[in-house]
Design a protein around this motif. Structure first.
Motif, mmCIF file in Angstrom:
data_model
loop_
_atom_site.group_PDB
_atom_site.id
_atom_site.type_symbol
_atom_site.label_atom_id
_atom_site.label_comp_id
_atom_site.label_asym_id
_atom_site.label_seq_id
_atom_site.Cartn_x
_atom_site.Cartn_y
_atom_site.Cartn_z
ATOM 1 N N GLU A 64 -4.367 10.256 4.140
ATOM 2 C CA GLU A 64 -3.587 11.470 4.423
ATOM 3 C C GLU A 64 -2.956 12.049 3.167
ATOM 4 N N GLY A 65 -3.141 11.363 2.037
ATOM 5 C CA GLY A 65 -2.590 11.871 0.775
ATOM 6 C C GLY A 65 -1.079 11.776 0.698
ATOM 7 N N LYS A 66 -0.517 10.781 1.392
ATOM 8 C CA LYS A 66 0.943 10.603 1.344
ATOM 9 C C LYS A 66 1.272 9.325 0.579
ATOM 10 N N SER A 67 2.500 9.231 0.102
ATOM 11 C CA SER A 67 2.904 8.017 -0.598
ATOM 12 C C SER A 67 3.393 6.986 0.405
ATOM 13 N N PHE A 68 2.671 5.869 0.448
ATOM 14 C CA PHE A 68 3.043 4.774 1.348
ATOM 15 C C PHE A 68 4.446 4.262 0.992
ATOM 16 N N ILE A 69 4.749 4.262 -0.303
ATOM 17 C CA ILE A 69 6.055 3.769 -0.780
ATOM 18 C C ILE A 69 7.189 4.620 -0.178
ATOM 19 N N ASN A 70 6.954 5.933 -0.068
ATOM 20 C CA ASN A 70 7.988 6.806 0.507
ATOM 21 C C ASN A 70 7.985 6.736 2.029
ATOM 22 N N GLU A 71 6.771 6.545 2.605
ATOM 23 C CA GLU A 71 6.658 6.543 4.071
ATOM 24 C C GLU A 71 7.272 5.279 4.689
ATOM 25 N N VAL A 72 6.968 4.123 4.079
ATOM 26 C CA VAL A 72 7.428 2.841 4.659
ATOM 27 C C VAL A 72 8.096 1.999 3.574
ATOM 28 N N PRO A 73 9.224 2.455 3.039
ATOM 29 C CA PRO A 73 9.799 1.802 1.851
ATOM 30 C C PRO A 73 10.222 0.352 2.080
ATOM 31 N N ASP A 74 10.505 -0.017 3.353
ATOM 32 C CA ASP A 74 10.996 -1.387 3.554
ATOM 33 C C ASP A 74 9.893 -2.349 3.982
ATOM 34 N N SER A 75 8.616 -1.901 3.903
ATOM 35 C CA SER A 75 7.518 -2.796 4.290
ATOM 36 C C SER A 75 7.324 -3.856 3.201
ATOM 37 N N PRO A 76 6.754 -5.030 3.566
ATOM 38 C CA PRO A 76 6.522 -6.077 2.556
ATOM 39 C C PRO A 76 5.678 -5.554 1.384
ATOM 40 N N ALA A 77 4.647 -4.734 1.685
ATOM 41 C CA ALA A 77 3.773 -4.247 0.606
ATOM 42 C C ALA A 77 4.546 -3.349 -0.355
ATOM 43 N N ALA A 78 5.401 -2.474 0.182
ATOM 44 C CA ALA A 78 6.172 -1.579 -0.691
ATOM 45 C C ALA A 78 7.116 -2.388 -1.567
ATOM 46 N N LYS A 79 7.673 -3.471 -1.003
ATOM 47 C CA LYS A 79 8.578 -4.321 -1.789
ATOM 48 C C LYS A 79 7.834 -4.979 -2.951
#
Length: 305
Positions: free
Chosen positions: A281-296
């Motif tokens: 979708e061309g969105k930043s996963f880091i901004n969409e789900v900042p508290d997910s294990p992957a973003a951490k």
């Protein structure tokens, strides 16, 4: 050279004997070789050094294996670095045949504009610039069917003719392997300081096998290795929260490889379907789900780098 009957004794176009040895007689390239032109370094190397002197940190994202998540990692690394609004970040996609950065960054259909000082990159945010051959194609389904020299010419243009301006970070996303694009990027950056390469792998031996080759490549061309990221490392079920190893680390995974080769393991990014969805979708996963294990994990990798 190849045109002469003595092709086997060709001293090589960059040797001292080029154009002067007896085996050069009758070769169509004798004059060029004798003139010394073939020994001169490509003038673009110095121009690129000049152009990129305003870039503080240059990071290459590499892997010997395809499909392990280099573009996903590069894009999220860029987003994570750019989340500090005081930093200027750029992402350069040198995957000429399979440019996926425009899609992942939500920039499909954007065009590159020429300015007085070269090509202007496409901006996602005020402090995040992107350049890819995808912006030069008329449709995302167009195939780029080029041989090595033409790819190298494109990479040279991306480094020398794009108006990058003052940058804190330039992240270079590369195609899989150790071929033309990698050799030319290392050669063209040889007059600048490159911080090093981040190498991406998945846990299974089939991937690690190719990634060890990439590590040897870096050692051969004297490219420092910042460390290794193990991607798709386990999957946490969103409903029952159990972890499954989708790609089992049969030979000990990246941890064992890093221990054997004395390299830092920067982090293990779990598989998360939301990452693939946000890339499509061309969105930043880091901004969409900042508290997910992957973003951490991404955030901790950036802090450790």
């Amino acid at each position: 050279g190849a045109g002469s009957p003595h092709a086997n004794d060709c001293p090589g176009t960059t040797s001292e004997q080029a154009g002067k040895s007896s085996s050069c007689a009758g070769c169509p390239n004798q004059k060029i070789c004798a003139s010394g032109a073939t020994k001169a370094p490509d003038p673009a190397i110095a121009e690129i050094g000049e152009k990129l002197s305003t870039v503080k940190h240059k990071i290459l994202v590499l892997s010997g294996k395809g499909g392990v998540g280099k573009s996903t990692f590069s894009a999220h690394l860029a987003h994570t670095l750019a989340s500090d609004s005081t930093k200027e970040v750029a992402l350069l996609d040198v995957d000429i045949c399979g440019p996926s950065i425009p899609r992942i960054m939500g920039l499909e259909g954007e065009q590159v504009h020429q300015s007085g000082s070269g090509w202007s990159p496409v901006y996602v945010d005020d402090n995040l610039a992107v350049m890819s051959i995808g912006f030069l194609l008329s449709s995302p389904d167009d195939a780029v069917i080029w041989r090595g020299p033409k790819k190298n010419g494109m990479i040279k243009q991306f480094l020398r003719d794009v108006d990058w301006g003052d940058l804190d970070y330039l992240i270079v996303d590369t195609p899989p392997g150790t071929s033309d694009e990698h050799l030319s990027i290392v050669q063209y950056l040889s007059s600048t300081h490159v911080d090093g390469a981040v190498i991406i792998t998945t846990p299974q031996e089939v991937s690690l096998q190719d990634v060890r080759k990439e590590i040897r490549f870096c050692q051969k061309v004297k490219l420092p290795i910042i460390g290794v990221v193990e991607n798709m490392s386990g999957f946490v079920c969103p409903s029952c929260k159990n972890t499954s190893q989708i790609f089992p680390p049969t030979s000990g995974g990246a941890e064992r490889m890093c221990a054997d080769l004395d390299l830092p393991l920067l982090g293990k990014v779990p598989l998360d379907p939301r990452i693939a969805r946000s890339c499509d979708e061309g969105k930043s996963f880091i901004n969409e789900v900042p508290d997910s294990p992957a973003a951490k994990v991404y955030q901790s990798i950036v802090q450790s780098e």
